[in-house]
Design a protein around this motif. Structure first.
Motif, short mmCIF file in Angstrom:
data_model
loop_
_atom_site.label_atom_id
_atom_site.label_comp_id
_atom_site.label_asym_id
_atom_site.label_seq_id
_atom_site.Cartn_x
_atom_site.Cartn_y
_atom_site.Cartn_z
N UNK A 98 56.71 5.68 40.84
CA UNK A 98 57.82 6.52 41.29
C UNK A 98 57.62 7.93 40.73
N UNK A 99 57.17 8.83 41.57
CA UNK A 99 56.85 10.20 41.14
C UNK A 99 58.12 11.05 41.17
N UNK A 100 58.37 11.76 40.08
CA UNK A 100 59.53 12.65 39.99
C UNK A 100 59.16 14.12 40.05
N UNK A 101 57.90 14.44 39.80
CA UNK A 101 57.45 15.83 39.70
C UNK A 101 57.34 16.47 41.09
N UNK A 102 58.17 17.46 41.35
CA UNK A 102 58.18 18.14 42.65
C UNK A 102 56.83 18.79 42.94
N UNK A 103 56.24 19.41 41.93
CA UNK A 103 54.97 20.10 42.14
C UNK A 103 53.87 19.12 42.53
N UNK A 104 53.89 17.94 41.94
CA UNK A 104 52.92 16.91 42.30
C UNK A 104 53.07 16.53 43.77
N UNK A 105 54.29 16.30 44.19
CA UNK A 105 54.55 15.91 45.57
C UNK A 105 54.17 17.02 46.55
N UNK A 106 54.40 18.27 46.16
CA UNK A 106 54.00 19.39 47.01
C UNK A 106 52.47 19.42 47.16
N UNK A 107 51.77 19.11 46.07
CA UNK A 107 50.31 19.06 46.16
C UNK A 107 49.86 17.90 47.05
N UNK A 108 50.58 16.79 47.00
CA UNK A 108 50.22 15.64 47.83
C UNK A 108 50.40 15.97 49.32
N UNK A 109 51.36 16.83 49.63
CA UNK A 109 51.58 17.22 51.02
C UNK A 109 50.39 17.98 51.60
N UNK A 110 49.65 18.68 50.75
CA UNK A 110 48.54 19.49 51.24
C UNK A 110 47.18 18.90 50.86
N UNK A 111 47.21 17.66 50.40
CA UNK A 111 45.95 16.99 50.06
C UNK A 111 45.40 16.35 51.33
N UNK A 112 44.26 16.83 51.79
CA UNK A 112 43.79 16.46 53.13
C UNK A 112 42.40 15.86 53.09
N UNK B 256 57.86 13.38 51.76
CA UNK B 256 59.10 14.11 52.04
C UNK B 256 60.31 13.32 51.58
N UNK B 257 60.32 12.02 51.85
CA UNK B 257 61.44 11.18 51.42
C UNK B 257 61.58 11.18 49.90
N UNK B 258 60.44 11.11 49.20
CA UNK B 258 60.49 11.14 47.73
C UNK B 258 60.99 12.49 47.23
N UNK B 259 60.56 13.57 47.88
CA UNK B 259 61.03 14.91 47.50
C UNK B 259 62.54 15.02 47.60
N UNK B 260 63.12 14.34 48.55
CA UNK B 260 64.56 14.42 48.75
C UNK B 260 65.34 13.58 47.73
N UNK B 261 64.60 12.80 46.93
CA UNK B 261 65.30 11.89 46.01
C UNK B 261 64.84 12.01 44.56
N UNK B 262 64.05 13.03 44.25
CA UNK B 262 63.61 13.20 42.86
C UNK B 262 64.78 13.56 41.97
N UNK B 263 64.63 13.27 40.68
CA UNK B 263 65.65 13.67 39.71
C UNK B 263 65.19 14.95 39.02
N UNK B 264 66.11 15.71 38.48
CA UNK B 264 65.77 16.92 37.74
C UNK B 264 65.21 16.56 36.37
#
Length: 535
Positions: free
Chosen positions: A483-497, A316-324
């Motif tokens: 340092x991951x910038x891809x929002x879609x990657x981070x969204x997938x990481x949120x649901x990786x269980x 979540x913290x990374x999602x709030x700081x990604x660059x476009x």
């Protein structure tokens, strides 16, 4: 009555023409003490009315009053605009019937005797609708029940608690609702819910929240909204009493705050009264439930449970700081022609390569058949761990994807690529080596039946190696080595269980983990640290 109304046409016209005045003077609601009071909009309801557009999607905490707002708005609109239709849809039949009773009670409390000319009579009133003599109609429906949308035209559609609708029906309901809006500038649709994990509603809201080519306007209302000061006054009082009982009769002060409470106090301006309520609620329930029911940010609202493989707070913290990603017009002339059709559609570039810097990439390969199939993905990082680019698409055939990866790898300083060789990965590797002459590919050491060592291109994923793969990614990410910038990657990481030892994405329509795998492959490439070509 909240405001005196003189019985002259000018004053009545003013009240009838303004929803806020109509609500304050004519609509009665039941407050938390069970008393009938005038409907005076709270600050968040007022804000929404001011900011409402044609397509609205709301994420909010519990009991902030948007269903009540829509019921009142529909009643006012139906009474003042002849021959218009309105629809409220809920997630459960009992809720639907409860809302129908509430709007009927609103109508019942109108001052019919004093102003009979203002309020059209009900012609039909049953379990599904209210039909007025002016030709206007308010319908109530339940998601998953009979189709109440197709074939109708509505001035306003409100999909209440959409996150609780059957997952497989959410997208279809939206697809049916939009054509059902009246073809005029005043028609509107409101989607509203408290978060319920990952589903189509979550995808819609987060896309709108990030402003990524969405027609929907996002509206977020956190638990720190002003409405809670009055709406939850009794609960706040209870929390304060509880805190005092456990702290020698004193209120909370700065010295009592835990780390996360200090962040809420400093960054989000939470009051001690709000923080006592938060601590009280967590004590009686759980932190996870509080964050879902009373979120501080949208990302917090959609956090998964503690079976998530990756530290959700860090994600979540990374999602709030990604660059476009870099704008298309800035880099269009810089990239190979074969990549141009994909730019900022499937291919997202965050930094251009610098001469002489080594790059490492991971590649996951799918069938490329489109539809609801998996994505073919690629993630590229520089030697320092900074993400440079990401690619994901499910409609690129393997032979074409080989051309994309060849061009992408060469553009990024002939990147050292780790390709998952399972399934479609093997033909991709063969095309990269034989057809495109791509030399900078990871090789895995294996032994044959006779114990003789040999090398094969790519990374073979098994139950054993997948655990190592994900463990390495978790370490690199959580130790800030990438340092991951891809929002879609981070969204997938949120649901990786981790579901009883089986790791993968949380199951559901449209949920993937292909970018997680490609980033994990990139980590393996970085760990080997080899380069078979000169740059």
């Amino acid at each position: 009555m909240a405001a005196k109304i003189k019985s002259n046409n000018k004053a009545l016209q003013q009240v009838m023409g303004d929803f806020r005045l109509f609500a304050k003077n004519f609509i009665k609601i039941i407050d938390n003490n069970g008393e009938s009071v005038p409907f005076v909009l709270n600050p968040e309801q007022e804000q929404f009315i001011n900011e409402m557009v044609k397509y609205n999607i709301i994420l909010k905490g519990r009991q902030i009053g948007f269903t009540t707002l829509s019921l009142g708005y529909m009643l006012w609109s139906a009474l003042t605009k002849p021959d218009t239709n309105y629809l409220m849809m809920t997630h459960h039949n009992k809720v639907t019937q409860s809302l129908l009773r509430r709007i009927n009670k609103m109508y019942q409390y109108l001052p019919h005797d004093k102003y009979p000319e203002l309020f059209p009579k009900k012609v039909i009133s049953n379990r599904d609708e209210i039909y007025f003599e002016n030709g206007s109609r308010i319908q109530m429906a339940t998601a998953g029940g009979e189709d109440s949308i197709s074939g109708n035209t509505f001035e306003l559609i409100h999909l209440s608690e959409m996150a609780k609708y059957p997952t497989e029906q959410q997208e279809e309901i939206i697809a049916t609702s939009i054509p059902a809006l009246a073809k005029n500038p005043n028609s509107k649709i409101i989607i509203e819910a408290t978060a319920m994990g990952f589903n189509y509603y979550q995808e819609m809201f987060m896309k709108a929240w990030r402003g990524k080519e969405s027609v929907w306007k996002s509206h977020f209302y956190s638990w720190l909204s002003k409405a809670y000061s009055s709406q939850f006054k009794h609960s706040f009082d209870e929390a304060e009493v509880w805190f005092k009982e456990h702290n020698q009769g004193r209120r909370m002060s700065f010295n009592d705050l835990e780390h996360d409470e200090k962040i809420l106090r400093d960054k989000y301006k939470a009051t001690f009264r709000q923080l006592m309520f938060r601590r009280y609620y967590i004590e009686t329930n759980s932190l996870e439930k509080f964050q879902r029911e009373f979120p501080t940010t949208p990302n917090e609202a959609f956090q998964t449970s503690n079976i998530s493989v990756f530290d959700t707070n860090k994600v979540v913290e990374r999602l709030q700081n990604v660059i476009d990603p870099l704008p298309t017009n800035e880099i269009y002339d810089e990239i190979p022609d074969i990549l141009k059709p994909y730019l900022n559609k499937s291919l997202f570039i965050y930094h251009l390569p610098k001469h002489g810097i080594r790059m490492y990439g991971g590649v996951d390969v799918a069938s490329g058949n489109g539809g609801n199939t998996d994505n073919s993905t690629c993630s590229i990082f520089d030697v320092e761990g900074q993400q440079m680019a990401s690619f994901y698409a499910n409609d690129v055939p393997v032979y074409e994807y080989a051309k994309v990866i060849n061009a992408l790898g060469r553009f990024f300083n002939y990147a050292f690529l780790c390709v998952e060789r399972n399934s479609f990965g093997t033909p991709l590797l063969e095309r990269l080596r034989k057809e495109h002459g791509y030399l900078n590919l990871l090789k895995s050491k294996i032994f044959n039946e006779r114990g003789k060592k040999r090398f094969q291109l790519g990374f073979q994923t098994t139950n054993v190696t997948k655990s190592i793969l994900i463990s390495d990614l978790k370490e690199y990410f959580e130790m800030n080595q990438i340092n991951i910038e891809c929002v879609q990657t981070l969204e997938e990481m949120k649901i990786y269980i981790d579901d009883n030892g089986k790791m993968g994405n949380k199951r559901g329509s449209g949920l993937h983990d292909d970018l997680v795998i490609s980033v994990a492959m990139s980590v393996q490439a970085m760990k080997q640290g080899k380069y078979y070509v000169e740059i």
